[in-house]
Write a protein that holds these residues in place. Structure first.
Motif, PDB file in Angstrom:
ATOM      1  N   LYS A 242       8.759 -57.176 -44.799  1.00 49.83           N
ATOM      2  CA  LYS A 242       9.716 -58.144 -44.237  1.00 49.83           C
ATOM      3  C   LYS A 242       9.316 -59.575 -44.567  1.00 49.83           C
TER       4      LYS A 242
ATOM      5  N   VAL B   5      10.153 -60.350 -48.267  1.00 49.51           N
ATOM      6  CA  VAL B   5      11.581 -60.602 -48.439  1.00 49.51           C
ATOM      7  C   VAL B   5      11.950 -61.979 -47.895  1.00 49.51           C
TER       8      VAL B   5
ATOM      9  N   LYS C 282      13.409 -65.001 -50.225  1.00 47.12           N
ATOM     10  CA  LYS C 282      14.726 -65.586 -49.930  1.00 47.12           C
ATOM     11  C   LYS C 282      14.634 -67.105 -49.797  1.00 47.12           C
TER      12      LYS C 282
ATOM     13  N   SER D  25      19.361 -63.357 -55.325  1.00 46.13           N
ATOM     14  CA  SER D  25      19.489 -62.699 -54.027  1.00 46.13           C
ATOM     15  C   SER D  25      18.411 -61.632 -53.908  1.00 46.13           C
ATOM     16  N   VAL D  26      18.029 -61.383 -52.673  1.00 49.64           N
ATOM     17  CA  VAL D  26      16.975 -60.419 -52.370  1.00 49.64           C
ATOM     18  C   VAL D  26      17.520 -59.464 -51.316  1.00 49.64           C
ATOM     19  N   THR D  27      17.331 -58.159 -51.519  1.00 49.62           N
ATOM     20  CA  THR D  27      17.767 -57.162 -50.543  1.00 49.62           C
ATOM     21  C   THR D  27      16.601 -56.249 -50.183  1.00 49.62           C
ATOM     22  N   GLY D  28      16.744 -55.600 -49.054  1.00 44.59           N
ATOM     23  CA  GLY D  28      15.689 -54.735 -48.563  1.00 44.59           C
ATOM     24  C   GLY D  28      14.940 -55.444 -47.465  1.00 44.59           C
TER      25      GLY D  28
ATOM     26  N   TRP E  70      13.016 -51.540 -48.185  1.00 42.03           N
ATOM     27  CA  TRP E  70      13.187 -50.132 -47.865  1.00 42.03           C
ATOM     28  C   TRP E  70      11.802 -49.480 -47.889  1.00 42.03           C
TER      29      TRP E  70
ATOM     30  N   VAL F 107      12.029 -53.526 -52.835  1.00 41.72           N
ATOM     31  CA  VAL F 107      12.852 -54.720 -52.641  1.00 41.72           C
ATOM     32  C   VAL F 107      13.762 -54.839 -53.862  1.00 41.72           C
ATOM     33  N   GLY F 108      15.014 -55.204 -53.621  1.00 40.86           N
ATOM     34  CA  GLY F 108      15.963 -55.405 -54.705  1.00 40.86           C
ATOM     35  C   GLY F 108      16.135 -56.892 -54.991  1.00 40.86           C
TER      36      GLY F 108
ATOM     37  N   GLU G 218      18.479 -59.703 -57.525  1.00 38.56           N
ATOM     38  CA  GLU G 218      19.541 -59.976 -58.490  1.00 38.56           C
ATOM     39  C   GLU G 218      19.468 -61.446 -58.862  1.00 38.56           C
TER      40      GLU G 218
END
Length: 123
Positions: A8, A11, A15, A69-72, A74, A82-83, A85
């Motif tokens: 966390k 991420v 971000k 952008s950052v996702t996750g 997981w 972590v994703g 783009e």
């Protein structure tokens, strides 16, 4: 910190564009970083925090980032994904491109010890 707390925090820092802070606080000195393929003039795998930091500096120096952008995250045991783009322009070529990648991180003793990147190398 637990694996999920590290995930966390990574991420959150990404971000905020605080990648250097993430390296300084979350990564082990002996971290290993593995790209999906070796970039021209670079190794596919680098070892050590200094080498990972240099790889990041190369990226910043060679790309203009229009958006990111950052996702996750997981989680899965002592690992997490972590994703990412990006919409970037490669400075040397002037080519603008959209990139997507997933990064798999492994945690030991409260620090990230390995990062592996997955992406379409034909982009």
């Amino acid at each position: 910190m637990t694996t999920m707390e590290i995930a966390k925090k990574l991420v959150e820092l990404c971000k905020q564009g605080k990648n250097a802070e993430a390296l300084d606080t979350l990564f082990a000195d002996e971290v290993v970083s593995v790209e999906a393929v070796a970039m021209p003039g670079a190794q596919q795998e680098v070892k050590g925090l200094a080498a990972v930091r240099a790889k990041g500096e190369w990226w910043v120096n060679n790309h203009e980032v229009h958006s990111a952008s950052v996702t996750g995250p997981w989680p899965h045991g002592d690992r997490f994904i972590v994703g990412f783009e990006f919409d970037v322009t490669n400075k040397p070529s002037g080519k603008r491109m959209q990139m997507a990648e997933a990064a798999l991180y492994t945690v030991r003793n409260g620090k990230i010890i390995r990062e592996e990147f997955f992406y379409d190398a034909g982009m």
